[in-house]
Motif scaffolding. Structure first.
Motif: not given
Lengths: 226, 226
Positions: A85, A108, A183, A205
């Motif tokens: 992320a 995401s 994640t 995500p």
């Protein structure tokens, strides 16, 4: 005409547990169901606890680029997915590589924006990854994390706390979409648990960005005349 | 456990040619390949030339809301997709409906941002739809349209002009991603033609947003305990 569609997945937790590392590819496959799709997973060196904060994000960039270059050299990839992320190295790779590169963080965050606002975010660091905050821009959002979570390795013991914090984001901050900004929360399969409790869209995500990667890979495949 | 996954697709061109109207659901299905997925298409009244500009966008909102309410009443939908790059009624429906609502405009703009920048945009109006400009925020982008295109009905005779303009966006504006900001360009299957010519990621508004809708619908299905 029978052609593969190959996505490279870069994990940012250094371990030799390949079954664990391949979890992200597996959960993307559950959503894509394309028999032509192959996913190959590799991982960066030097990060046994993953990328828990901003200092580690910056330190990880050359490792992600090194892994990406190795995968692109050895595999005929249609797209590359950086499953973190914080999107370490993603901007750099988008400039250098000819194939599409997708990062789990900004992508995401954009999927969450597509579904509504205010956005409630859960993660592992004291603050939201910089790329996620950038992607959310002026959209209203709030962020929470359990106090005793510091790295991705701490997530599994705190799943109930994450559900309590999601409820707080909905009740106190009026969140209408929950975004998971790590994640590791995908590996822990947290999204369906929050959805079942709170009846609200939850953006995972790995799955949401994985679908965008699949879209980009198929575009790249068509571009190659297949 | 055998359960459907149903997405409602709202078209903004008023015609009784249902084969034409169902084209968008068909091209999403090509990417999703989920045997459980059903898509039902409906369309708004009063817009035989689609929604070519800002004035018509505003006029279309109550018609989209009326169609959405009818579909939600008659079908057990898991998500709703408004297949128009101007996203008419999407914000309003996201506030009112309990199911996820996705618009092709802002969602495909976010997918383009996920893939890189500068973004080159092609469409039908004198300017980019407001929701697309909002979603792109401070990202660098440029916009072109063929002079003789005024509505979605003019697209097919100008496909070569669109390819020339895409080349101009790449050569003169250094675009590294092309975004199609009219879902009529999806019906015309323009994205693969530009990709084959220019070897650059091209974001098709119907397919990219359709994948996000599928993601949201599956989340909503899990939420319902399936």
């Amino acid at each position: 005409m029978a052609s593969k569609l190959k996505i490279g997945v870069i994990r940012v937790v250094t371990t030799d547990d390949w079954d664990f590392l391949r979890t992200h590819a597996r959960i993307i496959s559950e959503y894509v169901r394309d028999p032509k799709l192959q996913m190959v997973t590799d991982r960066i060196d030097g990060f046994p606890s993953g990328i828990p904060n901003e200092e580690e994000e910056a330190r990880a960039i050359p490792y992600v680029i090194e892994t990406a270059n190795r995968m692109v050299k050895n595999e005929d990839l249609n797209a590359l997915f950086v499953s973190c992320a914080a999107d370490p190295g993603v901007s750099e790779l988008q400039e250098k590589l000819e194939i599409p590169v997708v990062g789990a963080g900004r992508t995401s965050a954009y999927v969450a924006r597509s579904l509504g606002f205010p956005i409630g975010i859960l993660g592992i660091d004291e603050k939201v990854p910089g790329v996620v905050a950038d992607a959310l821009g002026r959209t209203t959002w709030s962020y929470l994390k359990p106090e005793d979570v510091e790295t991705t390795l701490d997530i599994n013991k705190s799943l109930n706390k994450y559900i309590d914090l999601a409820r707080k984001l909905v009740d106190d901050n009026h969140a209408r979409v929950i975004l998971l900004a790590c994640t590791g929360l995908s590996t822990a399969r947290l999204a369906p648990r929050i959805r079942n409790e709170l009846h609200i869209p939850v953006v995972d995500p790995v799955i949401s960005s994985g679908l965008v990667t699949y879209y980009a890979a198929r575009g790249n495949q068509i571009q190659n005349g297949e």
